[in-house]
Design a protein around this motif. Structure first.
Motif, mmCIF file in Angstrom:
data_model
loop_
_atom_site.group_PDB
_atom_site.id
_atom_site.type_symbol
_atom_site.label_atom_id
_atom_site.label_comp_id
_atom_site.label_asym_id
_atom_site.label_seq_id
_atom_site.Cartn_x
_atom_site.Cartn_y
_atom_site.Cartn_z
ATOM 1 N N VAL A 75 15.617 -2.155 11.342
ATOM 2 C CA VAL A 75 16.248 -0.890 10.947
ATOM 3 C C VAL A 75 15.162 -0.002 10.346
ATOM 4 N N ILE A 76 15.166 1.263 10.700
ATOM 5 C CA ILE A 76 14.184 2.198 10.133
ATOM 6 C C ILE A 76 14.661 2.579 8.726
ATOM 7 N N GLU A 77 13.794 2.397 7.725
ATOM 8 C CA GLU A 77 14.215 2.717 6.354
ATOM 9 C C GLU A 77 14.295 4.215 6.127
ATOM 10 N N THR A 78 13.199 4.912 6.497
ATOM 11 C CA THR A 78 13.149 6.354 6.296
ATOM 12 C C THR A 78 12.577 7.001 7.544
ATOM 13 N N VAL A 79 13.206 8.061 7.981
ATOM 14 C CA VAL A 79 12.740 8.755 9.177
ATOM 15 C C VAL A 79 12.855 10.256 8.890
ATOM 16 N N THR A 80 11.929 11.046 9.397
ATOM 17 C CA THR A 80 12.054 12.490 9.156
ATOM 18 C C THR A 80 12.940 13.114 10.236
ATOM 19 N N VAL A 135 6.854 11.290 0.835
ATOM 20 C CA VAL A 135 5.530 10.732 0.552
ATOM 21 C C VAL A 135 5.549 9.215 0.764
ATOM 22 N N ARG A 136 6.748 8.668 0.962
ATOM 23 C CA ARG A 136 6.818 7.218 1.207
ATOM 24 C C ARG A 136 6.122 6.879 2.515
ATOM 25 N N SER A 137 5.168 5.961 2.454
ATOM 26 C CA SER A 137 4.499 5.659 3.724
ATOM 27 C C SER A 137 5.408 4.798 4.578
ATOM 28 N N PRO A 138 5.343 5.081 5.861
ATOM 29 C CA PRO A 138 6.173 4.297 6.751
ATOM 30 C C PRO A 138 5.710 2.844 6.768
ATOM 31 N N ARG A 139 6.620 1.956 7.079
ATOM 32 C CA ARG A 139 6.279 0.536 7.082
ATOM 33 C C ARG A 139 5.239 0.214 8.164
ATOM 34 N N HIS A 140 5.344 0.924 9.281
ATOM 35 C CA HIS A 140 4.416 0.686 10.385
ATOM 36 C C HIS A 140 3.824 2.022 10.830
ATOM 37 N N VAL A 141 2.786 1.939 11.644
ATOM 38 C CA VAL A 141 2.189 3.168 12.183
ATOM 39 C C VAL A 141 3.223 3.947 12.987
ATOM 40 N N ILE A 142 4.034 3.213 13.739
ATOM 41 C CA ILE A 142 5.067 3.939 14.478
ATOM 42 C C ILE A 142 6.426 3.699 13.825
ATOM 43 N N THR A 143 7.264 4.723 13.896
ATOM 44 C CA THR A 143 8.594 4.617 13.298
ATOM 45 C C THR A 143 9.566 4.011 14.307
ATOM 46 N N GLY A 144 9.413 4.401 15.563
ATOM 47 C CA GLY A 144 10.315 3.870 16.575
ATOM 48 C C GLY A 144 9.807 4.145 17.970
ATOM 49 N N VAL A 145 10.463 3.511 18.930
ATOM 50 C CA VAL A 145 10.092 3.725 20.328
ATOM 51 C C VAL A 145 11.387 3.912 21.116
ATOM 52 N N ALA A 146 11.363 4.902 22.014
ATOM 53 C CA ALA A 146 12.553 5.161 22.835
ATOM 54 C C ALA A 146 12.100 5.744 24.156
ATOM 55 N N GLY A 147 12.948 5.700 25.146
ATOM 56 C CA GLY A 147 12.517 6.253 26.427
ATOM 57 C C GLY A 147 13.671 6.478 27.374
ATOM 58 N N ARG A 148 13.349 7.113 28.472
ATOM 59 C CA ARG A 148 14.367 7.407 29.490
ATOM 60 C C ARG A 148 13.779 7.233 30.881
ATOM 61 N N LYS A 149 14.644 6.819 31.790
ATOM 62 C CA LYS A 149 14.217 6.672 33.190
ATOM 63 C C LYS A 149 14.594 7.930 33.971
ATOM 64 N N GLY A 150 14.198 7.930 35.252
ATOM 65 C CA GLY A 150 14.723 8.970 36.145
ATOM 66 C C GLY A 150 13.932 10.260 36.182
ATOM 67 N N PHE A 151 12.629 10.193 36.029
ATOM 68 C CA PHE A 151 11.806 11.397 36.136
ATOM 69 C C PHE A 151 10.996 11.353 37.427
ATOM 70 N N CYS A 152 10.520 12.509 37.858
ATOM 71 C CA CYS A 152 9.539 12.522 38.939
ATOM 72 C C CYS A 152 8.466 13.538 38.609
ATOM 73 N N SER A 153 7.337 13.382 39.293
ATOM 74 C CA SER A 153 6.201 14.222 38.988
ATOM 75 C C SER A 153 5.797 14.986 40.249
ATOM 76 N N VAL A 176 6.973 7.186 18.468
ATOM 77 C CA VAL A 176 7.121 8.279 17.517
ATOM 78 C C VAL A 176 6.791 7.770 16.123
ATOM 79 N N GLY A 177 6.041 8.547 15.370
ATOM 80 C CA GLY A 177 5.792 8.120 13.999
ATOM 81 C C GLY A 177 4.904 9.080 13.231
ATOM 82 N N ARG A 178 5.369 9.448 12.031
ATOM 83 C CA ARG A 178 4.539 10.317 11.188
ATOM 84 C C ARG A 178 3.297 9.569 10.728
#
Ligand code: ASP
Length: 441
Positions: A224-229, A279-297, A377-379
């Protein structure tokens, strides 16, 4: 202290759940303004009252008899009223609702009754005053939410009301008719009321113990993310993480009010705090990871494009002319790529390709399909060295080929493009590297 406290549908689905809600509210006198959703699912293949109302209204519009459907909806509330032993009858309310359904009062009116009735029940149970959201949540004549007028009216109204239940999800048009937000919109009501009463915190009670660092369908028991902006959460929600309606951030953001996501079934958990900055430092370098499928370039090659002024604008103009929004535009010296939603692009692809030939006369255009975008993602990434290195190594070790990588200048996120089929592996590898096995722990 003033706390605005919103409960989601699963927290209010039965008398047993309502009792938990009552205990939570009574345990803290600061919980003064309560926003209920309509009763949600009691078990996984149950039906939400909101969905029952939509179906019932559609049946009424088709001229069908709705007595049976209405009775089923009334039974959902009666079960709660009986279980809580409250002295309350909703018979008159249901008679009026049935009548207005037959007179085609509108789908929004229909759906809003879920929250409206639940508000009456909860107010009676708590001994709080019931304030109909149509008095304080206002839309303009075009059906857009009128933030400033609502804020003024609601602020004035709550000055003299110390404790109240205000149903979520809906408000009124200038002619008095009912208008709802999009689905899940009770979150927005809670945020609006928080702003109006200058709440110290907006509590949003649901059935998980906060925002998770990763989709629980991909990783077992993610942290669980403790603090997120607010900004981090925007990035994560945009990329598919969902715990709060995405428009719910805006009203509280105006006043910098924190949102606390809490779990009705585990009130002892602190949940997640969503704040403007900290000012609370995040527990990890990244706060979370998320993504989506279905793109093209859509990749466009042209020798010397780097010195051709206006090249990027002309390319993007073609997408605009075809009413396609773009997600990213990674570029090389002689290549320029545009990432779009594949579904949105598919219908218009030939028009876009022809348009690009006309607009920039490229040497070559080629398409790459079935891509997924994953955002870390992560501050905490700002000024942290080696994040991209760790990311690339983790993905290489997991056998994932990175098709694209893009870091915003805010250093708040890094986005990688991978093949759709590598999506799950990518998320798991990132979670493992940055959270599960994090050396900062
Ligand atoms: N009851 C509405 C829905 O199911 C709104 C909400 O719960 O926030 O979408």
């Amino acid at each position: 202290m003033i706390k605005v406290t919103k409960f989601g549908g699963s927290s209010l689905a039965s008398a047993q759940q309502m009792e938990k809600v009552g205990n939570i509210i009574r345990s803290d006198p600061d919980r003064k303004y309560i926003i209920p959703s309509a009763p949600g699912k009691r078990f996984s293949d149950d039906t939400k009252v909101t969905d029952m109302l939509y179906k019932c209204y559609d049946a009424a519009s088709d001229g069908e008899d709705i007595d049976g459907r209405m009775a089923e909806i009334a039974a959902r509330y009666q079960e709660i009223i009986d279980g809580l032993h409250i002295d309350l009858s909703l018979d008159d309310e249901f008679a009026l609702i049935k009548d207005l359904f037959k007179r085609r009062a509108g789908r929004d009116y229909a759906a809003s009754r879920g929250e409206y009735l639940n508000g009456i029940v909860l107010a009676a149970y708590l001994g709080y005053r019931f304030i109909d959201a149509k008095e304080v949540i206002l839309f303009d004549a075009h059906g857009n939410f009128d933030a400033e007028r609502t804020n003024d009216v609601a602020r004035a109204r709550f000055k003299s009301v110390e404790k109240a239940v205000i149903p979520g999800f809906y408000g009124a048009m200038p002619d008095g008719s009912i208008k709802t937000f999009s689905r899940g919109g009770s979150d927005i009501t809670g945020s609006i009321i928080s702003r109006a009463v200058h709440a110290n915190v907006y509590e949003n009670w649901t059935d998980v113990s906060g925002c998770l660092a990763c989709d629980p369908r991909l990783v077992d028991n993610p942290e669980v993310i403790e603090t997120v902006t607010y900004r981090e959460l925007r990035e994560l929600s945009y990329m598919g993480a969902s715990v709060l309606h995405e428009d719910a951030i805006f009203p509280v953001r105006v006043e910098g009010i924190p949102i606390n996501i809490r779990n009705t079934n585990r009130p002892e958990d602190h949940g997640t705090l969503i704040v403007e900055s900290t000012v609370r430092s995040p527990r990890h370098v990244i706060t979370g990871v998320a993504g989506r499928k279905g793109f093209c370039s859509i990749n466009i090659d042209k020798a010397m494009m780097n010195s051709e002024i206006g090249f990027g604008r002309r390319v993007l103009q073609v997408f605009e002319d075809n009413n396609i929004s773009f997600e990213h535009t990674p570029s090389g010296i002689d290549t320029f790529s545009v990432l779009v939603h594949q579904e949105e692009f598919a219908d218009k692809e030939q028009d876009v390709i022809a348009g690009l030939h006309r607009a920039v006369n490229p040497d070559n255009i080629y398409l790459e399909t079935d891509l997924a975008l994953v955002a870390i993602v992560g501050r905490g990434m700002k000024n942290a060295q080696g994040t991209a290195g760790r990311l690339c190594t983790a993905l290489a070790n997991a056998g994932v080929n990175i098709k694209m990588i893009d870091q915003g200048s805010s250093e708040l996120n890094i986005i990688v493009g991978v093949r759709d089929e590598d999506f799950e592996r990518t998320i798991r590898a990132i979670y493992r590297e940055f959270i599960e096995n994090d050396y900062k722990k």
